[in-house]
Design an enzyme around this catalytic site. Structure first.
Site: not given
Ligand code: 4NP
Length: 161
Positions: A19-21, A17, A131, A14
């Site tokens: 939150c999402r990934s 690095n 995001d 993401c």
């Protein structure tokens, strides 16, 4: 040496690095462990920017994951060109991540390893994993729902689950 195949190396990417990934890494790792296939995978995550290098996952994402029973691990790092060589499957959260990762490989020989995360979702048709960083808590919960859907889809695509 045993005749077993090498592990499948999966990298989630993401922007930051945090939150999402890292959430995708945590969710996919749990799925792999629950399937009894931990030894068959190397799972990691990275960001396309280095602003948060060394940081733990964002507290709002960690809280949302913990509420769903996940344990939190990981420290942010920036993706490097070598990652395209070293990983077998590179899964990106949105269109910017997708183009930024491919731009790291000027030759294009590794572009076929890079896939949008949402292409593995079965129950959601979102165009991207949004995001959540500047949004509200419910955005984090929606990201987790997408990630659980797509992580299951990745395993299915590999013939597991
Ligand atoms: P991520 O979220 O890409 O899912 O880790 C973000 C984290 C940090 C920033 C943006 C998005 N930031 O601008 O610092």
């Amino acid at each position: 040496m045993p005749n077993s195949p090498p592990p499948c190396r999966v990298l989630f990417v993401c922007l930051g690095n945090i939150c999402r990934s890292p959430a995708a890494e945590i969710i996919f790792t749990k799925l792999v462990c629950d399937a009894g296939r931990k030894q068959d995978f190397v799972v990691d995550s990275a960001g396309t920017i280095g602003h948060h290098q060394g940081s733990s996952p964002d507290a709002r994402m960690s809280d949302a994951l913990k509420r769903k029973g996940y344990s939190i691990h990981g420290n942010a790092r920036k993706i490097e060109a070598e990652d395209l060589e070293n990983f077998d499957l590179i899964v990106t959260m949105d269109e910017s991540n997708f183009s930024d990762v491919k731009a790291l490989d000027k030759t294009g020989i590794y572009h076929s390893k890079v896939h949008p995360f949402v292409s593995y979702c079965h129950s959601h048709d979102d165009p991207r994993v949004p995001d959540p960083y500047y949004g509200e808590q419910r955005g984090f919960d929606h990201v987790i729902a997408l990630l659980e859907d797509g992580c299951g889809g990745i395993l299915k695509s590999l013939g597991i689950g």
